[in-house]
Design an enzyme around this catalytic site. Structure first.
Site, PDB file in Angstrom:
ATOM      1  N   GLY A 146      -2.144  -4.625  -2.128  1.00 40.55           N
ATOM      2  CA  GLY A 146      -2.108  -3.178  -2.239  1.00 40.55           C
ATOM      3  C   GLY A 146      -3.239  -2.712  -1.409  1.00 40.55           C
ATOM      4  N   HIS A 147      -3.589  -1.231  -1.864  1.00 41.25           N
ATOM      5  CA  HIS A 147      -4.309  -0.685  -0.811  1.00 41.25           C
ATOM      6  C   HIS A 147      -5.639  -1.336  -0.732  1.00 41.25           C
ATOM      7  CE1 HIS A 147      -5.709   3.220   1.027  1.00 41.25           C
ATOM      8  NE2 HIS A 147      -6.849   3.285   0.109  1.00 41.25           N
ATOM      9  N   PHE A 148      -6.306  -1.812  -1.834  1.00 34.40           N
ATOM     10  CA  PHE A 148      -7.529  -2.441  -2.046  1.00 34.40           C
ATOM     11  C   PHE A 148      -7.389  -4.108  -2.196  1.00 34.40           C
ATOM     12  CE2 PHE A 148      -8.396   1.686  -3.610  1.00 34.40           C
ATOM     13  CZ  PHE A 148      -9.595   2.057  -2.964  1.00 34.40           C
ATOM     14  N   ASP A 196       0.918  -1.291   0.209  1.00 37.64           N
ATOM     15  CA  ASP A 196      -0.053   0.214  -0.046  1.00 37.64           C
ATOM     16  C   ASP A 196       0.863   1.153   0.192  1.00 37.64           C
ATOM     17  OD1 ASP A 196      -1.779   2.101   0.637  1.00 37.64           O
ATOM     18  OD2 ASP A 196      -2.837   0.979   2.032  1.00 37.64           O
TER      19      ASP A 196
END
Length: 287
Positions: free
Chosen positions: A264-266, A238
């Site tokens: 990652g972020h999602f 992220d």
């Protein structure tokens, strides 16, 4: 496969959109989304939980399909987002629930927990920050610069976060195989970010984000005092919230379960089965 209902409710004169699935009398889990998305980020998770839980995923005011009044008519703060979320839960008759928090969903969830600690049965944090250690400075410097001084230059730097390429980057950064992430995600989010006046909404929230780290000491006190079960599932690539943010929950939460993934972020876009399995096991044992 559980049926997912797509509904609206009026809260303090504003229409709040939410997705709901599962038995009405089942334990409740509330899914709180991040930036720049909406409850759309939970479209695949909701059916995976709804056989056992009543799942509620609202769109924050200004996001998704909820009302998005202009900044001249509404003061966008994280307190206000939490107010409307709490109002929705009251409207739905929900008084005890677990929370899943991601990105912006974390400061909303922390406010709900601090206002009514007895309401929260468990916390699942997926790249939902609660510690200074979680901030990745390179990702946050434009926000911090705008918080220090609001001028055309600092505002322009933040408007870059609202671009198509920046939205795409949020979904793909840190993901080992970008081909597993559907382009529907960033196209959907970018279309809603691009609505007239939405840039001003997002700038207001970027500015108010400065209020969130000030809550962290109270959050840490709450984690220690309540013993609320905590599961941290974190995409370690992220660009905004690093893995130290997940590890930090071990400082205050009672016996937290912390899992880092290459992602990652999602994280749900690339590791949905793994996250679902962890959540179902964790909630069954500890919620």
């Amino acid at each position: 496969m559980s049926v997912v209902h797509h509904r609206h409710a009026t809260v303090a004169g504003r229409e709040i959109f939410y997705r709901e699935a599962g038995p009405a009398d089942a334990p409740v889990i509330v899914l709180l989304h991040g930036f720049p998305t909406s409850s759309f980020m939970f479209r695949n998770l909701i059916p995976e939980l709804a056989d056992r839980y009543r799942v509620i995923a609202p769109d924050f005011l200004g996001f998704g399909y909820s009302d998005a009044p202009p900044v001249e008519e509404f003061d966008y703060t994280f307190d206000a987002l939490a107010d409307h979320t709490a109002g929705l839960l009251t409207h739905l008759g929900v008084s005890r629930y677990a929370i899943y928090v991601q990105d912006y969903g974390a400061p909303v969830g922390w406010r709900l927990a601090l206002r009514d600690p007895a309401a929260i049965t468990a916390i699942v944090t997926q790249n939902g920050n609660g510690y200074d250690a979680g901030f990745v400075p390179s990702g946050w410097e434009p926000v911090w610069a705008y918080q220090r001084e609001q001028n055309p230059e600092t505002a322009a730097a933040l408007r870059e976060f609202l671009s198509f390429e920046a939205t795409r980057h949020q979904y793909l950064a840190g993901v080992p195989d970008p081909s597993v992430v559907s382009p529907d995600t960033w196209h959907h989010d970018y279309a809603l970010l691009s609505r007239p006046g939405n840039d001003a909404v997002q700038l207001k929230l970027f500015l108010d984000y400065a209020s969130n780290p000030k809550l962290y000491p109270k959050l840490h006190d709450y984690l220690r005092a309540s013993g609320v079960p905590v599961l941290a599932v974190w995409g370690d690539g992220d660009p905004f919230f690093g893995p130290d943010g997940a590890r930090a929950f071990a400082e205050d939460a009672v016996d937290p379960e912390i899992h880092l993934f290459e992602g990652g972020h999602f994280l749900l876009e690339s590791a949905l089965p793994e996250v679902t399995e962890l959540m179902r096991d964790f909630l069954a044992r500890r919620s």
